[in-house]
Design an enzyme around this catalytic site. Structure first.
Site, PDB file in Angstrom:
ATOM      1  N   ARG A  58      35.678   8.102  48.848  1.00  0.00           N
ATOM      2  CA  ARG A  58      34.525   7.481  49.389  1.00  0.00           C
ATOM      3  C   ARG A  58      34.199   6.493  48.348  1.00  0.00           C
ATOM      4  NH1 ARG A  58      29.467  10.899  51.085  1.00  0.00           N
ATOM      5  NH2 ARG A  58      29.279  11.238  49.053  1.00  0.00           N
ATOM      6  N   LYS A  81      28.077   4.031  49.400  1.00  0.00           N
ATOM      7  CA  LYS A  81      27.330   4.666  48.377  1.00  0.00           C
ATOM      8  C   LYS A  81      26.733   3.756  47.314  1.00  0.00           C
ATOM      9  CE  LYS A  81      26.276   9.134  46.983  1.00  0.00           C
ATOM     10  NZ  LYS A  81      25.212   9.536  47.426  1.00  0.00           N
ATOM     11  N   GLU A  83      20.019   8.285  59.700  1.00  0.00           N
ATOM     12  CA  GLU A  83      20.025   9.290  58.907  1.00  0.00           C
ATOM     13  C   GLU A  83      18.882   9.547  58.123  1.00  0.00           C
ATOM     14  OE1 GLU A  83      22.955   9.164  55.481  1.00  0.00           O
ATOM     15  OE2 GLU A  83      22.959   7.060  55.363  1.00  0.00           O
TER      16      GLU A  83
HETATM   17  N1  PLP Z   1      23.365  10.160  53.358  1.00  0.00           N
HETATM   18  C1  PLP Z   1      22.818   9.593  52.062  1.00  0.00           C
HETATM   19  C2  PLP Z   1      21.809   8.300  52.375  1.00  0.00           C
HETATM   20  C3  PLP Z   1      23.149  10.415  51.274  1.00  0.00           C
HETATM   21  O1  PLP Z   1      22.725   9.786  49.803  1.00  0.00           O
HETATM   22  C4  PLP Z   1      24.080  11.449  50.851  1.00  0.00           C
HETATM   23  C5  PLP Z   1      24.245  12.131  49.589  1.00  0.00           C
HETATM   24  O2  PLP Z   1      25.303  12.173  49.078  1.00  0.00           O
HETATM   25  C6  PLP Z   1      24.549  11.940  52.270  1.00  0.00           C
HETATM   26  C7  PLP Z   1      23.972  11.219  53.243  1.00  0.00           C
HETATM   27  C8  PLP Z   1      25.212  13.251  52.286  1.00  0.00           C
HETATM   28  O3  PLP Z   1      26.654  12.861  51.787  1.00  0.00           O
HETATM   29  P1  PLP Z   1      27.334  14.277  50.931  1.00  0.00           P
HETATM   30  O4  PLP Z   1      27.510  15.253  52.033  1.00  0.00           O
HETATM   31  O5  PLP Z   1      28.580  13.577  51.031  1.00  0.00           O
HETATM   32  O6  PLP Z   1      26.751  14.570  49.856  1.00  0.00           O
HETATM   33  C1  COI Z   2      23.915  13.644  46.959  1.00  0.00           C
HETATM   34  O1  COI Z   2      23.680  14.407  47.786  1.00  0.00           O
HETATM   35  O2  COI Z   2      24.903  13.920  46.179  1.00  0.00           O
HETATM   36  C2  COI Z   2      23.190  12.389  46.752  1.00  0.00           C
HETATM   37  O3  COI Z   2      23.619  11.529  46.074  1.00  0.00           O
HETATM   38  C3  COI Z   2      21.764  12.043  47.294  1.00  0.00           C
HETATM   39  C4  COI Z   2      20.764  11.838  46.297  1.00  0.00           C
HETATM   40  C5  COI Z   2      19.466  11.528  46.885  1.00  0.00           C
HETATM   41  C6  COI Z   2      20.401  12.753  45.410  1.00  0.00           C
END
Ligand code: PLP
Ligand code: COI
Length: 344
Positions: free
Chosen positions: A80, A183, A219
Site C-alpha cells: 500500500r 494514505k 468511511e
Molecule cells: N481508513 C482510513 C482513513 C485510515 O486512516 C485507516 C487506517 O489505517 C483505515 C481506513 C484502516 O486501514 P488499515 O486497516 O489498513 O489500518
Molecule cells: C491506523 O489505523 O494505522 C491509522 O493510521 C489511522 C490513524 C487515524 C491513527
C-alpha cells in the site's frame, strides 16, 4: 525508562529508543540506520512542508501467547505504501526494505513491546517524506523513509466499547478521482477541524459520505465502515476510501465463520437496516457504533436523522465475535490459518 503501565496505554506519540531511517538520493536508498536522535533536519523549502508530499502506514507488532513476536501482515502495508508513493510521484521502499526496517524498529525497541496479556501492542508508523527543496509542483526523487513506533492500547481509551458517530452534512473527506484511497498526510489534514467540532458535541467518530452525490457511505475519518445484517458482513465499495488491511482481514474472518460478505456501494438509508455498525482499522481494531447521527451543519444544532444500534457502550454479538477472532490470531491464541503473522 520508567516502567510502563501496559494496561492503561492509549494511542499516542511516544519517545521510544530508536527510529530507523533510510534516505533516497542519487537513485537509491541508503543502508538503513537507527538513530536515538528524535529529530530530522530538512531544508525549509522541502516539499513535505509546503505541499504535503508525505505518506505513511500503520501496522502492529504483537508479543504472542507463546512468547513469539509477530508483525501483522506487513507485506500488505508495504504494497500500500508503494502504491501511495507512486501516486505522489515519490520513490517508495521495496517490500523487502519496508519489512526489514519494520523488523529492525521492533528489535531496537523491544523494551517497548507490550508483554502478552495486556491487549496492547507496538504500533509501527512508517513515514515517507519528500525532502527536496523546491517550489515547482513536480515530483523529485529525494526522500526520507523512517519507521518509528509507540506502545499502544486502545485508540479510543477502552477496548471493545461502542461510541457515537456523526455524518457531517457540510464536510467531505475525498473527491471522486481524488486522493481518498491513498494514505497521504493531506487526507487527514481535512479531518482535524471536523473532528474537533464532532468531539465538542459528544461524537467520537466522523462518518463521511461519497462527496459526489452524498448518497453512499464512504468511511470514517480514521477507519473503514462495516455493517452487520443477519448473517451478512457488508462494507462499502468506493474509489475514494482507503483499502483497509483490517477490513480485508475481517472479510476473510467473517467468511471463515460462515458469514456472507458483500462489498458494494452502501446507500445511506441502509444504515437503518443494520443490526450492528462498526469502524475497523489497525488503530481502532473493531470499534462498534452505538448510534450514527446525520447533522446537516456540524457546528450547528439540529439532527436530521439518527440510526440507533446499541445503548452507549454496549457491543453486539457479531462485532464481539469478529473482535475475538482477529485479536485472537494477532496474539497467537487462535490458529493463523491464512499465515497473516510475520514472525521475527
Ligand atoms: N481508513 C482510513 C482513513 C485510515 O486512516 C485507516 C487506517 O489505517 C483505515 C481506513 C484502516 O486501514 P488499515 O486497516 O489498513 O489500518
Ligand atoms: C491506523 O489505523 O494505522 C491509522 O493510521 C489511522 C490513524 C487515524 C491513527
Amino acid at each position: 525508562m520508567n516502567s510502563i503501565n501496559w494496561d492503561s496505554l492509549g494511542f499516542d506519540a511516544y519517545r521510544t529508543r530508536t527510529i530507523i531511517f533510510s534516505k533516497f538520493s542519487g537513485g537509491e536508498w541508503s543502508p538503513f540506520e537507527a538513530t536515538e536522535n528524535f529529530s530530522f533536519t530538512f531544508d525549509p523549502f522541502s516539499q513535505v512542508l509546503h505541499y504535503a508530499i508525505s505518506c505513511f502506514e500503520g501496522l502492529k507488532a504483537f508479543r504472542q501467547k507463546d512468547g513469539r513476536i509477530a508483525i501483522f501482515r506487513p507485506d500488505q502495508n508495504a504494497a500500500r505504501l508503494k502504491r501511495t508513493a507512486d501516486y505522489l510521484g515519490m520513490p517508495g521502499p521495496s517490500q523487502e526494505l519496508f519489512i526489514k526496517m519494520c523488523e529492525a524498529c521492533v528489535r531496537n525497541n523491544l523494551k517497548y513491546l507490550p508483554p502478552y496479556g495486556h491487549r496492547a501492542s507496538l504500533y509501527l508508523r512508517p513515514i515517507l517524506m519528500g525532502v527536496h527543496p523546491q517550489m515547482q509542483l513536480v515530483p523529485y526523487p529525494e526522500a526520507i523513509f523512517a519507521v518509528m513506533c509507540a506502545p499502544v492500547g486502545s485508540y479510543y481509551g477502552e477496548h471493545l466499547r461502542s461510541f457515537a458517530a456523526v455524518i457531517p452534512g457540510n464536510y467531505d473527506r475525498a473527491a471522486p478521482k481524488g486522493s481518498g484511497s491513498y494514505k497521504i498526510g493531506g487526507n487527514y489534514a481535512a479531518t482535524f477541524k471536523p473532528y474537533q467540532l464532532a468531539h465538542k458535541q459528544g461524537y467520537t467518530e466522523l462518518l463521511y459520505l461519497n462527496s459526489c452525490t452524498r448518497e453512499f457511505v464512504d468511511e470514517f475519518g480514521s477507519s473503514n465502515f462495516f455493517g452487520i445484517k443477519g448473517n451478512k458482513y457488508i462494507t462499502p465499495l468506493s474509489d475514494s476510501i482507503l483499502p483497509s488491511i483490517t477490513n480485508k482481514t475481517l472479510q476473510e474472518v467473517a467468511a471463515d465463520l460462515g458469514m456472507e460478505v458483500e462489498k458494494r456501494p452502501v446507500p445511506v438509508d441502509e444504515l437503518a437496516g443494520f443490526d450492528e455498525a462498526a469502524a475497523c482499522g489497525t488503530a481502532v481494531v473493531i470499534t462498534p457504533m452505538s448510534h450514527i447521527d446525520i447533522k446537516p451543519v456540524l457546528e450547528e444544532p439540529g439532527i436530521e436523522r439518527s440510526y440507533r444500534y446499541r445503548p452507549d457502550g454496549e457491543v453486539g454479538p457479531v462485532c464481539t465475535q469478529l473482535y475475538k477472532q482477529i485479536t485472537g490470531i494477532q496474539f497467537g491464541e487462535l490458529e493463523d490459518r491464512h499465515y497473516w503473522c510475520y514472525y521475527i
